[in-house]
Design a protein around this motif. Structure first.
Motif, PDB file in Angstrom:
ATOM      1  N   VAL A 192      -2.753   2.863  -0.096  1.00  0.00           N
ATOM      2  CA  VAL A 192      -3.063   1.446   0.133  1.00  0.00           C
ATOM      3  C   VAL A 192      -4.574   1.231   0.108  1.00  0.00           C
ATOM      4  O   VAL A 192      -5.073   0.327  -0.583  1.00  0.00           O
ATOM      5  CB  VAL A 192      -2.454   0.958   1.469  1.00  0.00           C
ATOM      6  N   ILE A 213      -5.026  -3.378   8.160  1.00  0.00           N
ATOM      7  CA  ILE A 213      -4.303  -2.197   7.682  1.00  0.00           C
ATOM      8  C   ILE A 213      -4.568  -1.023   8.620  1.00  0.00           C
ATOM      9  O   ILE A 213      -3.663  -0.271   8.982  1.00  0.00           O
ATOM     10  CB  ILE A 213      -4.721  -1.858   6.234  1.00  0.00           C
ATOM     11  N   ILE A 256       4.538   1.083  -0.215  1.00  0.00           N
ATOM     12  CA  ILE A 256       4.922   0.393   1.017  1.00  0.00           C
ATOM     13  C   ILE A 256       6.428   0.521   1.249  1.00  0.00           C
ATOM     14  O   ILE A 256       6.874   0.753   2.379  1.00  0.00           O
ATOM     15  CB  ILE A 256       4.472  -1.079   0.984  1.00  0.00           C
ATOM     16  N   LEU A 283       1.322  -0.142  -5.154  1.00  0.00           N
ATOM     17  CA  LEU A 283       1.231  -0.543  -3.754  1.00  0.00           C
ATOM     18  C   LEU A 283       2.594  -0.948  -3.211  1.00  0.00           C
ATOM     19  O   LEU A 283       2.978  -0.536  -2.106  1.00  0.00           O
ATOM     20  CB  LEU A 283       0.232  -1.693  -3.619  1.00  0.00           C
TER      21      LEU A 283
END
Length: 134
Positions: free
Chosen positions: A52, A105, A10, A6
């Protein structure tokens, strides 16, 4: 392991957006280089947000509520990619509903999906404007 993935995703996604926003555009509004830059950036965003959603789901944090279940990793990733695409390229949720932190998100994905094209168009207009308008 999921959290490390993750963080990497990102970081790569943030770099792709930064690169898009700081790139100089070719003189032509419609050029292959400009198209390729947008395509790669949106692909990174699409796969990034799908990752994600997938990682959160695999870690036991519910971020999307699906009609029907998924039986394998690839089915989950495919569903997350579809959901990510719906958020980046349209406004509809369809049969997948964001829940919990997934709402935030999703909000970020929707914002980027709509703000990036406006930013690119505005940049192209600004670069082509006569010097008196700058």
């Amino acid at each position: 392991m999921g959290w490390i993935i993750l963080i990497i995703v990102i970081s790569i996604t943030a770099y792709a957006v930064k690169h898009l926003l700081t790139s100089t555009w070719e003189g032509q509004v419609f050029s292959f280089k400009n198209f390729l830059l947008l395509t790669v950036t949106y692909s990174v965003l699409l796969i990034g947000f799908a990752t994600v959603f997938t990682v959160f789901t695999m870690e036991g944090i519910q971020v999307m509520q699906m009609v029907g279940g998924v039986s394998s990793f690839w089915e989950l990733f495919s569903t997350a990619t579809y959901f990510s695409g719906m958020m980046l390229f349209s406004v509809g949720n369809g049969e997948i509903i964001p829940v919990g932190i997934g709402r935030w998100i999703t909000l970020l994905a929707t914002f980027l999906g709509h703000a990036l094209p406006v930013t690119v168009v505005w940049t192209l207009i600004f670069q082509r404007a006569p010097s008196g308008l700058k």
